[in-house]
Motif scaffolding. Structure first.
Motif, mmCIF file in Angstrom:
data_model
loop_
_atom_site.group_PDB
_atom_site.id
_atom_site.type_symbol
_atom_site.label_atom_id
_atom_site.label_comp_id
_atom_site.label_asym_id
_atom_site.label_seq_id
_atom_site.Cartn_x
_atom_site.Cartn_y
_atom_site.Cartn_z
ATOM 1 N N GLN A 117 54.119 13.925 32.676
ATOM 2 C CA GLN A 117 54.852 13.198 33.714
ATOM 3 C C GLN A 117 55.991 12.356 33.159
ATOM 4 N N GLY A 118 55.944 12.065 31.859
ATOM 5 C CA GLY A 118 56.910 11.121 31.323
ATOM 6 C C GLY A 118 56.423 9.695 31.516
ATOM 7 N N TYR A 119 57.373 8.767 31.458
ATOM 8 C CA TYR A 119 57.042 7.333 31.557
ATOM 9 C C TYR A 119 56.185 7.042 32.780
ATOM 10 N N PHE A 146 60.806 10.612 31.908
ATOM 11 C CA PHE A 146 61.355 9.875 30.765
ATOM 12 C C PHE A 146 60.448 10.116 29.559
ATOM 13 N N PRO A 147 61.042 10.296 28.353
ATOM 14 C CA PRO A 147 60.206 10.590 27.178
ATOM 15 C C PRO A 147 59.060 9.591 27.011
ATOM 16 N N VAL A 148 57.919 10.103 26.536
ATOM 17 C CA VAL A 148 56.769 9.217 26.355
ATOM 18 C C VAL A 148 56.559 8.822 24.902
ATOM 19 N N HIS A 149 57.323 9.409 23.995
ATOM 20 C CA HIS A 149 57.148 9.070 22.593
ATOM 21 C C HIS A 149 58.414 8.423 22.045
ATOM 22 N N ASP A 188 52.867 -3.921 24.990
ATOM 23 C CA ASP A 188 52.037 -4.275 26.139
ATOM 24 C C ASP A 188 51.322 -5.609 25.967
ATOM 25 N N LEU A 195 50.722 13.043 30.108
ATOM 26 C CA LEU A 195 51.905 12.997 29.239
ATOM 27 C C LEU A 195 53.075 13.798 29.798
ATOM 28 N N TYR A 255 49.920 8.837 23.264
ATOM 29 C CA TYR A 255 51.255 8.281 23.501
ATOM 30 C C TYR A 255 51.836 7.708 22.219
ATOM 31 N N GLN A 256 50.937 7.355 21.284
ATOM 32 C CA GLN A 256 51.419 6.759 20.034
ATOM 33 C C GLN A 256 51.739 7.814 18.974
ATOM 34 N N GLN A 257 51.250 9.049 19.218
ATOM 35 C CA GLN A 257 51.416 10.068 18.167
ATOM 36 C C GLN A 257 52.798 10.697 18.195
ATOM 37 N N ASN A 310 62.519 -0.980 31.658
ATOM 38 C CA ASN A 310 61.605 -1.312 30.551
ATOM 39 C C ASN A 310 61.128 -0.062 29.826
ATOM 40 N N ARG A 311 61.633 1.107 30.227
ATOM 41 C CA ARG A 311 61.029 2.349 29.738
ATOM 42 C C ARG A 311 61.133 2.487 28.229
ATOM 43 N N GLY A 343 55.061 0.400 20.133
ATOM 44 C CA GLY A 343 53.653 0.010 20.053
ATOM 45 C C GLY A 343 53.515 -1.503 20.112
ATOM 46 N N ARG A 354 46.262 3.678 30.313
ATOM 47 C CA ARG A 354 45.882 2.519 29.520
ATOM 48 C C ARG A 354 45.573 1.317 30.408
ATOM 49 N N GLN A 403 58.948 -0.077 26.386
ATOM 50 C CA GLN A 403 57.507 0.159 26.407
ATOM 51 C C GLN A 403 57.048 1.306 25.509
#
Lengths: 527, 357
Positions: free
Chosen positions: B218-220, A314-317, A95, B216, B355-357, A85-86, A92, B176, A89
């Motif tokens: 850490q990643g996912y 894993f990338p967060v953006h 969730d 951030l 996380y949204q930026q 699901n990475r 935006g 979150r 998710q």
């Protein structure tokens, strides 16, 4: 009496009518990735043991993501089940669309390497880093197959591990790191000898290459797919599984509720998850599908090697994840050379030619959906259109520039908009023309990935027939013989002939009869 | 129109008949009570002995596990109680639901599930230290200093245990969704703030960059604490060398002696740490009964200790530890309070926005 009939109707609407197995009320409706098909025997047992039927409906990764975040998935499904699901998710608002998720099994994305290659590189005794793997790729001592990262999670996972390792990053990737790694990535991908839109097909195509005497060094895939391939016993000797020391991305198969599902569906979900995580079920999952168990009571057996794996952040953006895919398509992959052989005969009149135009316009930029954006003609891509009716028309070739693609995409759009249907179906003559073009293109630019798409809505009615095409193809030199044909079934396509063309040339068929544009997008993963 | 109503009545009648019939058929009539609970407490409610203890009082308690922070946001209609993992979150549920009562039957300090060789490695880097009684303590200040320098595992000299090209970061859940991540933010913001609780919203920006980077980088991240802990149990070091957990999760597994805590797995305590005070908010009389039973029923309190929770009875946990042949959990010396609900929410929202930026 009328009331009773209505009551029955209400029951049926509420999904409570115990009639045919198709509307079994005790069903959890799941939108799933196609690689989960190998779980069907386990799901059959789940049904026998608990009464709950887990019905999987398969779709592509990006399409699944799109259906979930648009809210469309919740209209027809209770849950989703993909390899991860990475990426989903990162979008935006997702969730609010998904609820509880439970991991059912796991499989890291690693390398399967043919024994002589592994031995000569020393990887059979010492685990390499991604940098060492990239060095071997640059020296062409290692060539490999990998799925397309915009179509398949295993390819995307490999891209994340590789980019993280090459950038030297110890935390989640950033956009400058993605851009900075491009030169090394380009060298790495230059050694890619096989691509595919799905992990399962990649393994099949790899096996065909090895058995056909044209082997490549190895392939990047889920550990589970590689172990399954070894277990088939169809390779001359089993692949050596190579686990890069500096990181892997692991698929964790979370069965995930969609918000808005009924309380009854939630009950079925709980039952299914409880069953699937029982130690006595986790073991057969491991033994039959070669995925790792997720409960501590079941230990992995000796086939699951690698020692300690390092999980790559894993990338967060979303921007970073999309930049990875975009950069792969437009900058770092071997540029594609894509030949479309398209039927404009009389039978294509009306809805059919409209569907074809719309599919081609979608690839030229008109499709703004997520899957549409990633399946657009890429920067550096060479697109050749060979339309045909009673005979093949003059081929038109376009090269999409990497920096400013729009003018060329506009040209393709103008050509497509001018198409008119009429005449006979000189299908195989057109395919012969396509191979002649492919021969020239491969000679001129061997670094390109050259493929042919064939669309026809019926039998061939003029020119060569299949037997004559077969003779022509068998007489070809090894290049362009290696160029695969991906026939699209459409209208009254000659299904068995199309299947033969696919297997003869090392391609596969796609079904465009219900949604042509979707099939055209799916093929993009193979080009 | 009339027949539609009649039909609906018929349908409901049929369903009621089925449910009632099934209930009677099972030979006992239990009252079903529904709760939504922090996921780390799901194993407690699933324990057959806990089920039996509630049944002895005529109750069947069914729970939906969720991230504790989700509990304070979702629609609670249809639930008889909410049971998040901290007092501030319970307070928020109280305010939203207009409830004044709450029960705090048990608590658990936050801890780090790790491995002995990893702790030895961190002690060489002066980040961890082994106490005379044998348990490991992670110095949060030294950890933050290392994180600020982007210390990678493979940069620690003589590292053969985990020579990964990966920053030394504790694996948490997503800020979150989950209370345990909020507890992590509480601890690290305290230290980042010069060993002082961030008292007001105006103090958040000062620590925000440093605290955000710990998430951030850490990643996912997963949504609920049960996920990372289970991955730690199933995949060990291949999942993560350091996992942020409730002490109770680790102890509960040790007490079960089911082999899931393997040789070399250790529970380290951050210094400072915070306490997660599991607090039940009743949303009706049935929920209130559950809250009272959890606080007062000796059998349920005993079972809570068996699941690793600390209760009013300080000996209960030590007894189970002795019975399971594991070291007794250490006394807690360096415990700080989390920031106020408002400050913590402001901080977590600001981190989530990044996380949204």
């Amino acid at each position: 009496m009328k009331a009773l009939a209505l009551a029955v109707l209400l029951l049926a609407v509420a999904g409570c009518s115990p009639s045919s197995p198709e509307d079994d009320p005790n069903t959890l409706r799941v939108l799933a990735g196609s690689e989960l098909a190998d779980l069907q025997p386990i799901l059959d047992e789940l049904k026998r043991a608990t009464g709950v039927r887990v019905k999987l409906t398969y779709t592509g990764t990006l399409d699944g993501v799109e259906q979930v975040y648009s809210g469309q998935a919740a209209a027809s499904y209770d849950a989703i089940w993909f390899s991860s699901n990475r990426y989903l998710q990162l979008h935006g608002g997702v969730d609010q669309r998904i609820g509880i998720q439970t991991k059912v099994m796991s499989s890291p994305v690693v390398l399967g390497v043919r024994q002589p290659v592994a031995k000569s590189l020393g990887w059979d005794t010492k685990r390499p880093t991604w940098t060492e793997i990239a060095d071997a790729a640059r020296a062409r001592t290692f060539t490999y197959g990998m799925t397309n990262p915009s179509a398949s999670n295993s390819g995307f996972s490999a891209l994340v591990s590789l980019t993280s390792a090459l950038s030297g990053s110890g935390s989640a990737l950033t956009e400058p790191e993605v851009t900075g790694a491009a030169p090394q990535l380009r060298e790495f991908f230059a050694a890619q000898a096989l691509t595919a839109g799905s992990s399962g097909w990649l393994a099949d195509a790899f096996e065909r290459r090895v058995r056909g005497g044209d082997p490549i060094g190895g392939l990047i895939n889920y550990e589970s797919v590689l172990l399954s391939l070894n277990a088939r016993g169809t390779l001359p000797e089993p692949l050596v599984l190579v686990y890069p020391t500096d990181g892997v991305v692991t698929a964790d198969y979370p069965l995930t509720m969609l918000t808005g599902a009924s309380a009854e569906a939630r009950g079925r979900y709980d039952t299914a998850v409880e069953y699937l995580r029982r130690p006595e079920v986790q073991r057969p999952i491991m033994e039959r599908t070669y995925r790792r168990p997720v409960v501590p009571q079941v230990a992995t057996d000796g086939r699951f090697g690698g020692g300690t794996l390092v999980e790559v952040p894993f990338p967060v953006h979303l921007d970073v994840a999309n930049a990875l895919i975009q950069s792969f398509n437009d900058v770092t992959r071997r540029p594609p050379s894509t030949i479309y052989v398209l039927d404009l005969s009389g039978s294509m009149r009306g809805e059919r030619i409209d569907a074809l135009k719309s599919a081609m316009l979608g690839l030229s930029g008109a499709d703004s959906s997520l899957s549409g954006r990633f399946s657009r003609f890429h920067g550096r891509e060479q697109v050749t259109l060979v339309t045909f009716s009673s005979q093949p028309a003059n081929p038109l070739t376009f090269v999409v520039p990497g920096d400013a693609p729009q003018p060329v995409l506009d040209e393709i759009r103008d050509v497509v908009n001018e198409w008119r249907a009429g005449g006979d179906t000189a299908l195989y003559d057109a395919l012969v023309v396509a191979y002649e073009i492919a021969a020239e293109q491969v000679r001129a630019a061997p670094e390109r990935v050259t493929t042919i798409v064939l669309l026809s809505d019926g039998e061939r009615t003029s020119g060569r027939d299949l037997a004559q095409f077969r003779d022509f193809y068998r007489g070809l030199p090894s290049q362009p013989k290696a160029v695969p044909v991906f026939p699209v079934l459409f209208g009254e396509s000659a299904e068995s002939e199309m299947a033969e063309v696919a297997s003869l040339t090392g391609g596969r068929t796609f079904d465009g009869r219900s949604a042509l544009a979707t099939a055209f997008k799916e093929i993009r993963g193979y080009q | 129109m009339f027949s539609v109503v009649l039909a609906a009545v018929l349908v409901v009648g049929v369903i009621v008949a089925i449910v009632v019939g099934r209930e009677r058929g099972s030979g006992q009539s239990l009252e079903t009570v529904r709760g939504v609970v922090g996921s780390e407490k799901a194993p407690f409610f699933a324990d057959p002995d806990v089920v039996a203890a509630f049944a002895a009082h005529g109750l069947r308690v069914t729970v939906d596990p969720a991230g504790s922070r989700q509990i304070s946001e979702i629609d609670l209609a249809g639930y008889d109680f909410a049971f998040p993992s901290s007092f501030p979150l319970a307070e928020r549920v109280q305010r939203k639901q207009g409830v004044t009562t709450a029960y705090a039957p048990f608590y658990s300090p936050m801890a780090i599930a790790s491995f002995a060789p990893v702790m030895q490695l961190l002690s060489r880097a002066s980040i961890a230290e082994r106490m005379p009684d044998g348990h490991w303590v992670v110095d949060v200040e030294a950890y933050l200093a290392a994180a600020r320098k982007n210390l990678r595992w493979d940069q620690i000299p003589g590292n053969t245990a985990y020579p990964a090209r990966r920053n030394v970061l504790v694996t948490t859940t997503h800020p979150r969704d989950s209370n345990s991540a909020a507890m992590y933010a509480s601890v690290v913001s305290y230290v980042a703030n010069g060993n002082a609780i961030v008292r007001d919203i105006g103090g958040v920006p000062k620590v925000l960059d440093e605290v955000s980077a710990l998430f951030l980088g850490q990643g996912y991240l997963e949504n609920s604490t049960e996920g990372p802990f289970e991955s730690y149990l199933a995949n060990g070091l291949s999942y993560s060398p350091l996992v942020w957990v409730y002490e109770a999760q680790f102890l509960g597994r040790q007490f079960r002696r089911d082999g899931s805590i393997r040789d070399g797995m250790v529970l380290a305590y951050p210094s400072p740490t915070v306490l997660s005070k599991h607090t039940l908010v009743p949303l009706g009389d049935d929920g209130d009964r559950v809250g009272r039973l959890l606080t007062q029923d000796p059998e349920l309190l005993r079972l809570a200790a068996r699941h690793g929770f600390r209760t009013a009875d300080a000996n209960a946990l030590a007894n189970f530890a002795a019975g399971a042949g594991v070291d007794p959990p250490p006394p807690l010396v360096d415990v700080v309070d989390p920031p106020s609900y408002q400050v913590l929410e402001t901080m977590l929202d600001a981190i989530s926005r990044r996380y949204q930026q």
